[in-house]
Motif scaffolding. Structure first.
Motif, PDB file in Angstrom:
ATOM      1  N   ARG A  79       8.991  -9.324 -51.840  1.00  0.00           N
ATOM      2  CA  ARG A  79       7.952 -10.240 -52.327  1.00  0.00           C
ATOM      3  C   ARG A  79       8.308 -10.839 -53.683  1.00  0.00           C
ATOM      4  NH1 ARG A  79       1.903  -7.730 -51.526  1.00  0.00           N
ATOM      5  NH2 ARG A  79       1.772  -7.919 -49.263  1.00  0.00           N
ATOM      6  N   GLY A  80       9.008 -10.078 -54.480  1.00  0.00           N
ATOM      7  CA  GLY A  80       9.388 -10.562 -55.798  1.00  0.00           C
ATOM      8  C   GLY A  80      10.283 -11.776 -55.763  1.00  0.00           C
ATOM      9  N   HIS A  81      10.829 -12.116 -54.586  1.00  0.00           N
ATOM     10  CA  HIS A  81      11.704 -13.282 -54.432  1.00  0.00           C
ATOM     11  C   HIS A  81      10.981 -14.452 -53.774  1.00  0.00           C
ATOM     12  CE1 HIS A  81      14.483  -9.942 -55.064  1.00  0.00           C
ATOM     13  NE2 HIS A  81      15.413 -10.822 -55.378  1.00  0.00           N
ATOM     14  N   ALA A  82       9.670 -14.362 -53.692  1.00  0.00           N
ATOM     15  CA  ALA A  82       8.908 -15.403 -52.984  1.00  0.00           C
ATOM     16  C   ALA A  82       8.962 -16.750 -53.691  1.00  0.00           C
ATOM     17  CB  ALA A  82       7.449 -14.954 -52.827  1.00  0.00           C
ATOM     18  N   SER A  83       9.189 -16.757 -54.990  1.00  0.00           N
ATOM     19  CA  SER A  83       9.244 -18.027 -55.720  1.00  0.00           C
ATOM     20  C   SER A  83      10.647 -18.586 -55.852  1.00  0.00           C
ATOM     21  CB  SER A  83       8.623 -17.848 -57.116  1.00  0.00           C
ATOM     22  OG  SER A  83       9.371 -16.902 -57.868  1.00  0.00           O
ATOM     23  N   ASN A  84      11.641 -17.899 -55.310  1.00  0.00           N
ATOM     24  CA  ASN A  84      13.010 -18.404 -55.370  1.00  0.00           C
ATOM     25  C   ASN A  84      13.145 -19.689 -54.560  1.00  0.00           C
ATOM     26  OD1 ASN A  84      14.692 -15.132 -55.132  1.00  0.00           O
ATOM     27  ND2 ASN A  84      13.546 -16.049 -56.801  1.00  0.00           N
ATOM     28  N   PRO A  85      13.999 -20.605 -54.962  1.00  0.00           N
ATOM     29  CA  PRO A  85      14.289 -21.770 -54.118  1.00  0.00           C
ATOM     30  C   PRO A  85      15.084 -21.407 -52.860  1.00  0.00           C
ATOM     31  CG  PRO A  85      15.666 -21.789 -56.085  1.00  0.00           C
ATOM     32  CD  PRO A  85      14.664 -20.700 -56.281  1.00  0.00           C
ATOM     33  N   VAL A  86      15.684 -20.217 -52.848  1.00  0.00           N
ATOM     34  CA  VAL A  86      16.362 -19.742 -51.639  1.00  0.00           C
ATOM     35  C   VAL A  86      15.319 -19.508 -50.550  1.00  0.00           C
ATOM     36  CG1 VAL A  86      17.779 -17.923 -50.616  1.00  0.00           C
ATOM     37  CG2 VAL A  86      18.201 -18.662 -52.975  1.00  0.00           C
ATOM     38  N   ALA A  87      15.588 -19.996 -49.347  1.00  0.00           N
ATOM     39  CA  ALA A  87      14.646 -19.863 -48.231  1.00  0.00           C
ATOM     40  C   ALA A  87      14.859 -18.515 -47.551  1.00  0.00           C
ATOM     41  CB  ALA A  87      14.832 -21.005 -47.238  1.00  0.00           C
ATOM     42  N   TRP A  88      14.459 -17.469 -48.236  1.00  0.00           N
ATOM     43  CA  TRP A  88      14.667 -16.125 -47.705  1.00  0.00           C
ATOM     44  C   TRP A  88      13.927 -15.934 -46.388  1.00  0.00           C
ATOM     45  CZ3 TRP A  88      18.573 -13.891 -49.744  1.00  0.00           C
ATOM     46  CH2 TRP A  88      18.846 -13.980 -51.102  1.00  0.00           C
ATOM     47  N   GLN A  89      14.642 -15.352 -45.431  1.00  0.00           N
ATOM     48  CA  GLN A  89      14.049 -14.949 -44.163  1.00  0.00           C
ATOM     49  C   GLN A  89      13.855 -13.440 -44.161  1.00  0.00           C
ATOM     50  OE1 GLN A  89      13.406 -17.721 -41.783  1.00  0.00           O
ATOM     51  NE2 GLN A  89      13.698 -18.446 -43.882  1.00  0.00           N
ATOM     52  N   LEU A  90      13.024 -12.948 -43.259  1.00  0.00           N
ATOM     53  CA  LEU A  90      12.784 -11.521 -43.147  1.00  0.00           C
ATOM     54  C   LEU A  90      13.694 -10.923 -42.081  1.00  0.00           C
ATOM     55  CD1 LEU A  90       8.876 -11.460 -43.290  1.00  0.00           C
ATOM     56  CD2 LEU A  90      10.522 -11.342 -45.179  1.00  0.00           C
ATOM     57  N   TRP A  91      14.159  -9.720 -42.341  1.00  0.00           N
ATOM     58  CA  TRP A  91      15.050  -9.038 -41.404  1.00  0.00           C
ATOM     59  C   TRP A  91      14.321  -8.811 -40.084  1.00  0.00           C
ATOM     60  CZ3 TRP A  91      19.894  -7.918 -40.367  1.00  0.00           C
ATOM     61  CH2 TRP A  91      20.190  -6.912 -39.442  1.00  0.00           C
ATOM     62  N   GLY A  92      14.969  -9.191 -38.981  1.00  0.00           N
ATOM     63  CA  GLY A  92      14.380  -8.959 -37.678  1.00  0.00           C
ATOM     64  C   GLY A  92      14.882  -9.950 -36.644  1.00  0.00           C
ATOM     65  N   LYS A  93      14.300  -9.851 -35.465  1.00  0.00           N
ATOM     66  CA  LYS A  93      14.751 -10.615 -34.304  1.00  0.00           C
ATOM     67  C   LYS A  93      14.741 -12.118 -34.552  1.00  0.00           C
ATOM     68  CE  LYS A  93      13.635 -11.313 -29.402  1.00  0.00           C
ATOM     69  NZ  LYS A  93      12.708 -10.936 -28.304  1.00  0.00           N
ATOM     70  N   GLU A  94      13.680 -12.616 -35.180  1.00  0.00           N
ATOM     71  CA  GLU A  94      13.528 -14.062 -35.341  1.00  0.00           C
ATOM     72  C   GLU A  94      14.664 -14.662 -36.169  1.00  0.00           C
ATOM     73  OE1 GLU A  94      10.262 -17.266 -37.123  1.00  0.00           O
ATOM     74  OE2 GLU A  94       9.682 -15.173 -36.767  1.00  0.00           O
ATOM     75  N   ALA A  95      14.973 -14.052 -37.302  1.00  0.00           N
ATOM     76  CA  ALA A  95      16.026 -14.575 -38.164  1.00  0.00           C
ATOM     77  C   ALA A  95      17.389 -14.449 -37.508  1.00  0.00           C
ATOM     78  CB  ALA A  95      16.007 -13.850 -39.503  1.00  0.00           C
ATOM     79  N   ILE A  96      17.633 -13.344 -36.820  1.00  0.00           N
ATOM     80  CA  ILE A  96      18.932 -13.136 -36.169  1.00  0.00           C
ATOM     81  C   ILE A  96      19.124 -14.143 -35.036  1.00  0.00           C
ATOM     82  CG2 ILE A  96      20.288 -11.479 -34.835  1.00  0.00           C
ATOM     83  CD1 ILE A  96      18.847  -9.262 -36.495  1.00  0.00           C
ATOM     84  N   GLU A  97      18.074 -14.386 -34.267  1.00  0.00           N
ATOM     85  CA  GLU A  97      18.175 -15.381 -33.196  1.00  0.00           C
ATOM     86  C   GLU A  97      18.394 -16.777 -33.756  1.00  0.00           C
ATOM     87  OE1 GLU A  97      14.712 -14.960 -30.782  1.00  0.00           O
ATOM     88  OE2 GLU A  97      15.560 -13.297 -29.609  1.00  0.00           O
ATOM     89  N   LEU A  98      17.775 -17.075 -34.894  1.00  0.00           N
ATOM     90  CA  LEU A  98      17.976 -18.374 -35.526  1.00  0.00           C
ATOM     91  C   LEU A  98      19.433 -18.553 -35.932  1.00  0.00           C
ATOM     92  CD1 LEU A  98      16.819 -21.005 -36.674  1.00  0.00           C
ATOM     93  CD2 LEU A  98      16.296 -19.757 -38.788  1.00  0.00           C
ATOM     94  N   ALA A  99      20.055 -17.502 -36.461  1.00  0.00           N
ATOM     95  CA  ALA A  99      21.460 -17.573 -36.834  1.00  0.00           C
ATOM     96  C   ALA A  99      22.334 -17.855 -35.616  1.00  0.00           C
ATOM     97  CB  ALA A  99      21.888 -16.273 -37.502  1.00  0.00           C
ATOM     98  N   GLY A 100      21.999 -17.217 -34.476  1.00  0.00           N
ATOM     99  CA  GLY A 100      22.756 -17.476 -33.256  1.00  0.00           C
ATOM    100  C   GLY A 100      22.581 -18.895 -32.766  1.00  0.00           C
ATOM    101  N   LYS A 101      21.370 -19.377 -32.791  1.00  0.00           N
ATOM    102  CA  LYS A 101      21.084 -20.746 -32.331  1.00  0.00           C
ATOM    103  C   LYS A 101      21.800 -21.776 -33.189  1.00  0.00           C
ATOM    104  CE  LYS A 101      17.220 -23.894 -31.453  1.00  0.00           C
ATOM    105  NZ  LYS A 101      15.739 -24.047 -31.518  1.00  0.00           N
ATOM    106  N   GLU A 102      21.810 -21.548 -34.492  1.00  0.00           N
ATOM    107  CA  GLU A 102      22.445 -22.493 -35.416  1.00  0.00           C
ATOM    108  C   GLU A 102      23.926 -22.189 -35.639  1.00  0.00           C
ATOM    109  OE1 GLU A 102      20.928 -25.191 -36.898  1.00  0.00           O
ATOM    110  OE2 GLU A 102      19.373 -24.687 -35.430  1.00  0.00           O
ATOM    111  N   ASN A 103      24.386 -21.055 -35.120  1.00  0.00           N
ATOM    112  CA  ASN A 103      25.756 -20.598 -35.323  1.00  0.00           C
ATOM    113  C   ASN A 103      26.125 -20.589 -36.811  1.00  0.00           C
ATOM    114  OD1 ASN A 103      28.236 -19.549 -34.423  1.00  0.00           O
ATOM    115  ND2 ASN A 103      29.189 -21.580 -34.503  1.00  0.00           N
ATOM    116  N   ARG A 104      25.278 -19.961 -37.592  1.00  0.00           N
ATOM    117  CA  ARG A 104      25.533 -19.841 -39.028  1.00  0.00           C
ATOM    118  C   ARG A 104      25.805 -18.378 -39.380  1.00  0.00           C
ATOM    119  NH1 ARG A 104      20.878 -23.002 -42.424  1.00  0.00           N
ATOM    120  NH2 ARG A 104      20.116 -24.355 -40.750  1.00  0.00           N
ATOM    121  N   LEU A 105      26.590 -18.185 -40.406  1.00  0.00           N
ATOM    122  CA  LEU A 105      26.707 -16.848 -40.963  1.00  0.00           C
ATOM    123  C   LEU A 105      25.378 -16.439 -41.576  1.00  0.00           C
ATOM    124  CD1 LEU A 105      30.154 -16.880 -42.831  1.00  0.00           C
ATOM    125  CD2 LEU A 105      29.604 -15.643 -40.736  1.00  0.00           C
TER     126      LEU A 105
END
Length: 791
Positions: free
Chosen positions: A52-78
């Motif tokens: 939560r302490g990083h909520a104001s960062n300009p970095v678009a932090w994602q939360l660890w879990g299925k949704e973020a991992i699937e997004l990486a696969g779909k976009e083929n990003r590291l």
């Protein structure tokens, strides 16, 4: 890992060399032809204070879990995994330098899937990628930053990397974070297949290396798990011991409670162990540990105005800590200082016991039960400040001492605590210029020396120091801004605290019943809180974290191990079988969820069906926390003895044997296993008593024994229905209300009716020294400063 991963460093040179070449020139990544999804910062959705302490960062932090991992696969990003914890100083430094930087954020958001992880919520993920970083770089720590493929295979990683706004003095050839991002995004785009091949090969080697240490038949010394291992471990500790400052090795210096516990227990084992190790060596081990405990208690790593210990010392002499305070450190140190007091009769060490117990039960205690995780290293110096500084809550200027304490007390406390006009932190230890003119308090004199200097009696000096500490504490509490509190309640760390407080309560019960009841009540409330909030009684499973309600993360093997250990200690402090019953249930669950039934035995850290876990690891070596498997082996031996459960004893032996290969080569890395090595060779002694009268002497003698060989102590009465039913040996024992004892060791049990002439302890506590260490006196470390014994 005991050693660097063979071959992994060479494999990693593929991507690593590609990163290092050309890092001097940073090129911007071009826009891709198709429109990418716009990521938003989701850190505020987490329950973790760290995330939560990083909520104001300009970095678009994602939360660890299925949704973020699937997004990486779909976009083929590291995926960029950034792992840290709330109290971590260098995590905050990297956030300020990089994650609050718009240029860094733009690259992370454009070319990667950035995920922020609290290592305390996901120790499984942290362990996997920490192993990778340690294997490929030779070191590790936090923040832990790793780039992984969409399939979660590690590509490149490290710890702190300087950001665009860094003022930290960089070591030669240290790469900067902006350069890493730019180069790695290009390498992934242009050499994706090479990255994938390297990552796959490294992961394969990590799996092989993780398994290698638990294959007992690979060791040339297979079957040689005997008492000599304790001698080898002790000789290693002697060779690395710092005879001047205490502790082991050079800076940075850590308290290493597992090592200190090993040294203190060594002379308390059966005679055959002392014969093998040598009486002189056992005495030296105890002296090394107690000397270290005194050095730490007097050093800057100890909060002399408040309570508790910081994580570690930057300097070799314990004078300058990184100021974060962790529950797991203080809980383990409470155990160790308690043993140190019981062995030394030193009121100074008893004073530290009270100090740590107060820190746990006051500063880290949840009102309804449970202990919070940590306090931050960084804080605001005073109310209204806009920028945090490391240690701001704890450091002092000479002028502050003079203003707060007055002309009479200030010189005395300044000399006692080593407070100088220009500060006492060397510039080389102040990379961000945060300690200019500041002093970290550490005891540098004695009341006797000060009395001679200032023409006073020693009692007058002690009184001035006590009153000065109270004044400094009042000023600090009123004017300073306390560091942020990570108010997660973590089961494993709470298990450590439950056991330490239960033992402390039992030890001081006879001479300080008020604080004994306070500490025991805190332990009981915590156990009840976990049972109510983080335990599913139907499935007999734990959940790991409570914060704003129970979390969704299921318990890991260490949660079960440390809680079981604490519950057994709580049983032996109360003889309420409800805690032993629960420990038994948890032990069965830990076996069913984590035990390696198809391999060599021992406990995996994660369940077999754990999501997103690319590598199942077994914790064998002690780190900042004791080994999960070392504690589990002890638990199994203790429960086997209390419950007459042969299957537990069998699994204890298998757990020890599963680490035979590495343990016989590096026994000093497995200190928490050594009590089980002794139990495996010599068995476990169990004592059961019933009735009143003469039994009380046996109970008190047991309570005041320092930890040594694994043993058990039970007390039965007519209401002990569960334990009598669980252990057939106890079914009829003591039902006549006569004071009886059943003593079992080496396969033989002897029952006898107790008389009133039970012999006293062989080394009874000298209670005449206790008064000066009681909390009301507020002078434990001031009063009791005996000379060091020669090593």
């Amino acid at each position: 890992m005991a050693a660097q991963l063979r071959g992994a460093e060479e494999t990693a040179k593929g991507i690593g060399q590609a990163l290092k070449s050309g890092l001097g020139t940073v090129t911007n990544v071009g826009q891709e032809a198709y429109k990418k999804p716009e990521l938003r910062n989701r850190a505020g959705e987490s329950r973790s204070p760290y995330v939560r302490g990083h909520a104001s960062n300009p970095v678009a932090w994602q939360l660890w879990g299925k949704e973020a991992i699937e997004l990486a696969g779909k976009e083929n990003r590291l995926i960029f995994l950034s792992i840290g914890y709330s109290a971590c100083h260098w995590c905050h430094v990297m956030e300020r330098e990089s994650f609050e930087n718009e240029e860094v954020a733009a690259i992370l958001n454009e070319s990667f899937i950035p995920i922020k992880i609290d290592r305390e919520e996901h120790p499984d993920i942290d362990r996997i990628y920490m192993n990778f970083v340690q294997a490929t770089t030779g070191s590790g720590g936090w923040p832990l930053n790793v780039f992984v493929t969409p399939e979660l295979e590690p590509v490149f990683g490290g710890t702190y990397w300087p950001g665009p706004t860094s003022t930290t003095a960089q070591v030669e050839d240290q790469v900067n974070f902006l350069g890493i991002l730019n180069k790695l995004s290009t390498v992934w785009k242009e050499q994706e297949e090479r990255c994938r091949q390297d990552a796959s090969q490294i992961l394969k080697q990590l799996r092989e290396f993780a398994a290698e240490g638990t294959l007992g038949d690979r060791s040339e010394k297979a079957g040689d798990m005997d008492i000599e291992l304790l001698e080898e471990a002790n000789q290693h500790f002697i060779s690395t011991y710092d005879t001047k400052n205490g502790g082991f090795g050079a800076a940075p210096k850590f308290p290493t409670p597992s090592k200190l516990s090993f040294l203190l227990r060594l002379g308390q084992y059966p005679e055959v162990v002392r014969d093998v190790v040598g009486k002189t060596a056992c005495d030296k081990a105890e002296n090394m540990a107690i000397s270290t405990l005194r050095k730490m208690a007097r050093g800057g790593i100890h909060d002399h105005i408040g309570n508790g210990f910081s994580r570690y010392s930057v300097t070799v002499d314990w004078s300058l800590p990184h100021f974060e305070k962790m529950l797991y450190d203080n809980a383990q140190l409470l155990h160790v200082y308690l043993d140190g007091f019981l062995l030394s009769n030193d009121p100074e060490l008893l004073g530290v016991v009270y100090d740590i117990a107060s820190y746990l039960t006051i500063d880290l205690a949840h009102p309804n039960g449970g202990f919070y995780s940590s306090e931050d290293a960084d804080s605001f110096y005073k109310k209204g400040d806009s920028e945090k500084r490391e240690g701001a809550f704890y450091v002092w200027t000479k002028r502050e001492f003079e203003n707060i304490l007055g002309s009479k007390a200030a010189p005395i406390l300044s000399e006692f605590y080593n407070v100088n006009r220009n500060g006492n932190v060397a510039p080389g230890n102040d990379p961000h210029d945060e300690f200019i003119d500041q002093n970290v308090l550490a005891i540098a004199s004695t009341p006797a020396a000060l009395a001679s200097t200032y023409g006073m009696t020693e009692a007058e000096v002690v009184q001035i120091i006590k009153e000065g500490r109270i004044a400094l504490r009042a000023h600090r509490d009123k004017e300073r801004v306390r560091p942020s509190l990570d108010d997660k309640i973590i089961v494993s760390w709470n298990g450590l605290a439950i056991g330490a407080l239960a033992r402390t309560a039992a030890v001081i019960r006879s001479f300080d019943p008020v604080n004994s009841e306070k500490y025991l009540t805190s332990a009981l409330k915590t156990a009840a809180f976990i049972n109510d909030q983080l335990y599913d009684a139907k499935t007999k499973t734990l959940y790991r974290i409570y914060r704003e309600g129970p979390g969704d993360t299921k318990g890991f093997a260490d949660d079960y191990a440390f809680l079981i250990d604490g519950l057994i200690d709580l049983y032996e402090a109360t003889f309420d079988e409800v805690w032993l019953h629960w420990a038994d249930d948890l032990q069965q669950s830990q076996i069913s969820l984590f035990y390696d039934t198809k391999g060599t035995g021992g406990f995996f850290s994660t369940q077999v069906d754990a999501a997103h876990v690319i590598l199942r690891l077994k914790d064998g070596m002690d780190t900042s926390e004791p080994s999960t498997n070392g504690v589990s082996a002890s638990n199994l031996y203790r429960l086997s003895n209390l419950l007459e459960e042969e299957s537990y004893s069998k699994k204890a032996k298998e757990t020890v044997s599963s680490f035979e290969s590495e343990m016989t080569q590096y026994p000093w890395l497995f200190a928490s296993f050594m009590p089980s090595i002794v139990a495996r060779n010599l068995g476990v002694k169990g004592v059961v008593v019933s009735g009143e009268g003469a039994v009380e002497k046996m109970v008190e003698a047991h309570e005041k024994q320092p930890r040594g060989a694994i043993g058990t102590f039970a007390r039965l009465n007519k209401s002990s229905s569960w334990l009598r039913g669980r252990n057939p040996l106890f079914k009829e024992f003591g039902l006549d209300d006569k004071p009886r004892a059943l003593i079992c060791e080496q396969g033989t049990c002897l029952e006898k009716v107790l008389e009133d002439d039970i012999p006293a302890l062989a080394n009874p506590l000298d209670l005449s020294n206790v008064a000066m260490a009681l909390p009301e006196q507020q002078g434990a470390v001031v009063d009791g400063m005996p000379e060091e014994k020669p090593l």
